[in-house]
Design an enzyme around this catalytic site. Structure first.
Site, mmCIF file in Angstrom:
data_model
loop_
_atom_site.group_PDB
_atom_site.id
_atom_site.type_symbol
_atom_site.label_atom_id
_atom_site.label_comp_id
_atom_site.label_asym_id
_atom_site.label_seq_id
_atom_site.Cartn_x
_atom_site.Cartn_y
_atom_site.Cartn_z
ATOM 1 C CE LYS A 86 -30.482 -1.118 46.555
ATOM 2 N NZ LYS A 86 -31.816 -1.614 46.145
ATOM 3 C CD GLN A 130 -33.719 -1.039 43.009
ATOM 4 O OE1 GLN A 130 -32.710 -1.561 43.457
ATOM 5 N NE2 GLN A 130 -34.465 -0.198 43.719
ATOM 6 C CG ASP A 153 -34.191 -6.528 48.151
ATOM 7 O OD1 ASP A 153 -33.521 -5.689 48.775
ATOM 8 O OD2 ASP A 153 -34.563 -6.366 46.979
#
Length: 335
Positions: A86, A130, A153
């Site tokens: 990412k 995460q 997200d």
């Protein structure tokens, strides 16, 4: 006048039978479905290039580059690998990125304090914690602690609620990526039967919502499909009935090879979200496979995503897109 004899009639019938036998395999071959592989890597590369151009334009107008903060708790190798991919993609897109590491022993309050500091930092545009987090930390509490306008997200309850109401929102990256794959491949979705296997809050539920959403509403991303959701309590015989009706089949259950060729119809579009590590019987080495029996299903599908190289790269690409959206404040959130 033509002379007709028993021999001529028999010979004519014989020739016709030969012609019919010769044509039959050709017809069968013509009718047999030939899958087109949906190349997620290529589409993701295209999207990342588009994001980079938009970032360059944003900076040219006098703004700083978007900044993404990624919080990694613990030392899980898979999570660390995802985070590296990412942040690497962010840099390639012209987005600055930092990884904030914390030990797995961090308390929930300490993690919440860290998220709060990022929320109030005007130099941070996007925040990503995460997942998964250690078991002593409540995942939903952490997801909802990120300010919705920085929630790249797309997991905050406000973003979930907004896209469920067909309003513009930061979308969960994987479902967002699936929609882009379908759109850019030119797959018709209006009025089609879409079956989603899996009801997770991060993939199954959001993609089902996006597939059924009215495209004329504010979000503009709806597919106008008729959607059925199957899950772990769907009996196997019923699962087969549902999947065989699917024009579009999205599978995200984490069971290697769950969907077999006899469970789908000719011409189905298959989106395989599963990423499973299994031992190859021939080599004895680990390899990645999806939730769909690719070898069998690809002989019937019109389009299919491979594993790896299908949905996975799209998740990272749409995360970059969300970070840019957050930096530009494209969506308005009330306090």
């Amino acid at each position: 006048m033509a002379v007709s004899s028993p021999f001529c009639r028999v010979f004519t019938r014989f020739c016709r039978s030969l012609s019919s036998a010769a044509l039959k395999p050709a017809r069968e071959v013509q009718q047999r479905s030939v899958s087109k592989i949906i190349d997620g890597k290529a589409v993701a590369k295209e999207i990342r290039a588009e994001v980079r151009l938009e970032v360059e334009e944003w900076v040219r107008l006098g703004n700083r580059p978007p900044h993404l903060a990624v919080v990694l708790v613990g030392d899980d190798p898979a999570s660390a690998s995802y985070v590296r991919s990412k942040t690497r993609a962010a840099r390639q897109a012209g987005i600055s990125a930092e990884t904030i590491r914390r030990p797995s022993t961090i308390s929930q309050e300490e993690l919440l304090d860290l998220v709060h500091s990022l929320n109030t930092n005007n130099d941070v545009d996007g925040i990503l914690v995460q997942l998964p987090v250690p078991k002593h930390i409540n995942e939903r509490t952490i997801c909802d602690s990120v300010r919705p306008e920085k929630d790249v997200d797309g997991f905050h309850v406000m973003n979930v609620g907004r896209f469920c109401l067909d309003q513009r929102a930061l979308l969960p990256a994987t479902p967002y990526g699936i929609m882009e794959l379908i759109k850019r491949t030119g797959i018709d979705t209006i009025g089609k039967n879409a079956v989603v296997c899996g009801r997770s809050k991060n993939v199954g539920m959001p993609i089902a919502m996006l597939l059924h959403t009215d495209s004329s509403h504010d979000s503009g991303i709806g597919a106008d499909s008729t959607v059925t959701i199957c899950h772990r309590n769907t009996p196997p015989d019923q699962l087969r009935l549902f999947t065989k009706t699917a024009d579009i089949l999205v599978v995200a259950v984490g069971i290697p090879g769950l969907i077999k060729a006899d469970m789908v119809k000719e011409g189905v579009v298959v989106i395989d979200v599963g990423i499973n590590r299994v031992i190859d019987e021939e080599s004895g080495q680990y390899r990645l496979v999806g939730d769909v029996d690719y070898k069998g299903v690809c002989e019937k599908a019109s389009y299919i995503t491979p594993v790896p190289g299908g949905v996975g790269p799209m998740t990272v690409a749409m995360l970059m897109k969300n970070t840019l959206i957050a930096a530009r404040k494209d969506y308005t959130y009330s306090n």
